[in-house]
Each structure stands twice: as structure tokens, then as C-alpha cells.
Design an enzyme around this catalytic site. Structure first.
Site, short mmCIF file in Angstrom:
data_model
loop_
_atom_site.label_atom_id
_atom_site.label_comp_id
_atom_site.label_asym_id
_atom_site.label_seq_id
_atom_site.Cartn_x
_atom_site.Cartn_y
_atom_site.Cartn_z
N THR A 28 0.75 -1.10 0.02
CA THR A 28 0.16 -0.11 0.06
C THR A 28 0.74 1.20 0.02
OG1 THR A 28 -1.61 -1.00 1.33
CG2 THR A 28 -1.77 1.22 1.35
N GLU A 107 -0.39 -5.33 6.27
CA GLU A 107 0.94 -5.39 5.43
C GLU A 107 1.84 -6.36 6.14
OE1 GLU A 107 1.38 -0.78 3.65
OE2 GLU A 107 2.29 -1.19 5.59
#
Ligand code: 5RP
Length: 232
Positions: A28, A107
Site C-alpha cells: 500500500t 501489510e
């Protein structure tokens, strides 16, 4: 090359190592968005066959809109590769600070389930010491966040709840938690801080990624350098 072009160059170097049949974690942030764009082009132009697990709703939307097949942990046990940006990369160990983009929890989950984590960044992210100019983002549950903040203060941090400019609401992660941006100054022992934060009640996850990145593509004005992790 300006900074955005450098990020794109690093992202394209990472997209080139993706092979058909891989399950790929999609990071991201602005650099990861360049990576997803490069993968979309390879899927479209080269018939690259991959399955992806995105680390945020933003990356999920970008991947699906571009025709990348998206999966979840309901069907995937292990990913072959995750490619993600970072806010700081420690030269040598490739320890990371991540989460200024707000997606650190997903993540970390995706990176931890991957055989390999490759970081992509422009040269400004490479440092000799983590911390310093940027805070360490820490995701915390909403309930009792003030009490969690007090515990983080006892670890030497100055936590500030993230609050987007011009918003009447504090920032909320995709998981519905808050982020405390915690200033610790330059970190002598980031691994120890990561352990201390992970043992702090109320903390969901910290943005310190210790010993997780295997490799980094770091771009500067003249090209892309490949770094591999040194030490444990
Ligand atoms: C998001 C992150 C991002 O990887 C990090 O913020 C880097 O973003 P950018 O590539 O836009 O500088 O950790 O949670």
C-alpha cells in the site's frame, strides 16, 4: 528522475521478478501503487497469470479494477512474494518503519505469510538509523487508547493519535483501529522496541518490521540499486 519517477523505477524492477503462477502480496502507498500498475500491464500485455492478496482496500480496488485476480487467506496459506513500500529502510539489516500510509497491520500479516518480502522505495527512504525524523506508527484498539498511549510513553515515546487535516474524525485503519504516531527519536535498538511494543496491552501491531525484508529495490536519480539483507 524526480522522486515519483524513482518510485516508479523501483516498482517496475520489482514487477519484473514476478513469475506466472505466483501468489503475490500487494503493498500500500504511492510506490506500491506503481507496482500494482506495472503488474496490471504485465497481466494485460504478457498474459501473466498471478493471484494477489492486497494489503488495503485501496490496493484491492486498484488490483481488481486492473484485472488482477484477488484471493484471500480463506484459500491461500502462503504467498510467494510480497512487494511493498516503506517509510524508512535501515541500511544493511533492511529493518523497516512502515505505516505512515495507515496499512501496517495488513501489510505485516501479508508479509509474514510470504516466502519473500521485497521493498521498493526512492533513495530518501534509506537511512543509517530508524526513527529520528519520522514517528513509529503503532496501531491500537480504540477502547482505552488513552491508557495504551500512557504505556507507550513509559517506553519513551511521545504518541499522537493520527488525525487527518480538515477531518472531524481521527484516522481509522481498515481494521477499525486508531494509529498512534509515536516519536522515539533515533532508535538504537529497533528490535527491542518492536518487542516491547508487541507486549504492550492495547497495541495491535507496530510499524517496525524487523528481519522481515529480504531485498530492496532503491532508486536514485541514476538508476535502481538492489540491496539484500545483511545479518540476521
Ligand atoms: C503504508 C506504508 C507504505 O508502504 C509507506 O507509507 C510508503 O508509502 P509511499 O510509497 O507512498 O511513500 O507503510 O502503510
Amino acid at each position: 528522475m524526480n522522486q515519483d519517477a524513482q518510485r516508479r523505477a523501483a516498482a517496475e524492477a520489482a514487477a519484473a521478478i514476478v513469475e506466472s503462477g505466483m501468489v503475490v502480496g500487494l503493498g500500500t502507498g504511492s510506490t506500491a501503487a506503481h507496482f500494482i500498475d506495472a503488474l496490471i500491464r504485465r497481466v494485460r500485455d504478457e498474459n501473466l497469470k498471478i493471484t494477489a492478496i492486497p494489503t488495503s482496500l485501496r490496493s484491492d480496488r486498484q488490483a481488481r479494477d486492473g484485472g488482477i485476480e484477488v484471493a484471500s487467506f480463506a484459500t491461500v496459506k502462503q504467498l510467494d512474494l510480497t512487494v511493498d513500500g516503506a517509510d524508512q529502510i535501515l541500511r544493511g539489516s533492511l529493518h523497516l518503519v512502515k505505516g505512515l500510509g495507515g496499512a501496517l497491520l495488513r501489510e505485516k500479516i501479508v508479509a509474514a505469510a510470504s516466502k519473500k518480502l521485497v521493498v521498493i522505495a526512492d533513495r530518501s527512504k534509506l537511512v543509517d538509523r530508524l526513527g529520528g525524523k519520522i514517528p513509529v506508527p503503532v496501531e491500537v484498539v480504540k477502547f482505552g487508547w488513552e491508557s495504551t498511549a500512557t504505556r507507550i510513553e513509559k517506553l519513551g515515546g511521545i504518541p499522537v493519535r493520527r488525525w487527518p487535516k480538515e477531518s472531524d474524525q481521527p484516522f481509522q485503519t481498515d481494521g477499525g483501529n486508531y494509529i498512534l504516531d509515536c516519536t522515539f527519536g533515533p532508535l538504537d535498538d529497533p528490535a527491542r522496541l518492536e518487542r516491547d511494543l508487541s507486549h504492550t496491552i492495547g497495541v495491535v501491531e507496530s510499524g517496525l518490521f524487523i528481519g522481515m525484508a529480504d531485498m530492496a529495490f532503491v532508486a536514485n536519480a541514476s538508476g535502481v540499486e538492489t540491496l539484500t539483507r545483511k545479518g540476521s
